[in-house]
Design a protein around this motif. Structure first.
Motif, short mmCIF file in Angstrom:
data_model
loop_
_atom_site.label_atom_id
_atom_site.label_comp_id
_atom_site.label_asym_id
_atom_site.label_seq_id
_atom_site.Cartn_x
_atom_site.Cartn_y
_atom_site.Cartn_z
N UNK A 1 85.44 49.18 45.59
CA UNK A 1 85.32 48.04 44.72
C UNK A 1 83.86 47.57 44.68
N UNK A 2 83.40 47.21 43.51
CA UNK A 2 82.03 46.75 43.32
C UNK A 2 81.98 45.24 43.55
N UNK A 3 81.02 44.81 44.39
CA UNK A 3 80.92 43.37 44.64
C UNK A 3 80.12 42.67 43.54
N UNK A 4 80.19 41.35 43.54
CA UNK A 4 79.55 40.55 42.49
C UNK A 4 78.04 40.76 42.43
N UNK A 5 77.39 40.91 43.57
CA UNK A 5 75.94 41.09 43.55
C UNK A 5 75.55 42.43 42.94
N UNK A 6 76.36 43.47 43.14
CA UNK A 6 76.10 44.77 42.53
C UNK A 6 76.27 44.69 41.01
N UNK A 7 77.26 43.94 40.57
CA UNK A 7 77.46 43.75 39.12
C UNK A 7 76.28 42.99 38.53
N UNK A 8 75.83 41.95 39.21
CA UNK A 8 74.68 41.19 38.74
C UNK A 8 73.43 42.07 38.72
N UNK A 9 73.25 42.90 39.73
CA UNK A 9 72.11 43.83 39.75
C UNK A 9 72.15 44.74 38.53
N UNK A 10 73.30 45.26 38.19
CA UNK A 10 73.43 46.14 37.03
C UNK A 10 73.11 45.39 35.74
N UNK A 11 73.55 44.13 35.65
CA UNK A 11 73.24 43.32 34.47
C UNK A 11 71.74 43.09 34.34
N UNK A 12 71.09 42.84 35.46
CA UNK A 12 69.64 42.62 35.45
C UNK A 12 68.92 43.89 35.04
N UNK A 13 69.34 45.02 35.55
CA UNK A 13 68.74 46.31 35.17
C UNK A 13 68.92 46.56 33.68
N UNK A 14 70.11 46.31 33.16
CA UNK A 14 70.36 46.55 31.73
C UNK A 14 69.55 45.59 30.85
N UNK A 15 69.42 44.35 31.30
CA UNK A 15 68.59 43.38 30.57
C UNK A 15 67.15 43.88 30.55
N UNK A 16 66.66 44.33 31.70
CA UNK A 16 65.29 44.83 31.78
C UNK A 16 65.11 46.06 30.88
N UNK A 17 66.10 46.94 30.85
CA UNK A 17 66.03 48.13 30.00
C UNK A 17 65.94 47.74 28.52
#
Length: 80
Positions: A1-17
């Protein structure tokens, strides 16, 4: 299961991309998307890039993000 901080990290990476070609998001974009100031966003992105998630990124993209973080850490974010 993916934790909330990992999901937020992915959102930040996608925003940066998405926003990297345009010099990054504005202060308003960051506040709306993440509830963060530009300084907090840059610190969080830097933290992501020094952690294990960085190894999963394309090396060229990772290097581009590291340059972006280095530049942004030394100057303010655009406001509009």
């Amino acid at each position: 299961m993916i934790d909330d901080s990992a999901i937020e990290d992915m959102r930040i990476i996608e925003f940066a991309r998405r926003w990297l070609p345009y010099g990054g998001g504005t202060t308003g974009d960051l506040l709306v998307e993440f509830g963060m100031t530009p300084a907090c966003y840059i610190a969080r992105l830097d933290s992501i890039l020094t952690g294990p998630t960085a190894n999963q990124l394309d090396p060229n993209f990772r290097d581009d993000l590291r340059r972006f973080v280095s530049l942004r850490a030394s100057r303010p974010a655009p406001t509009s």
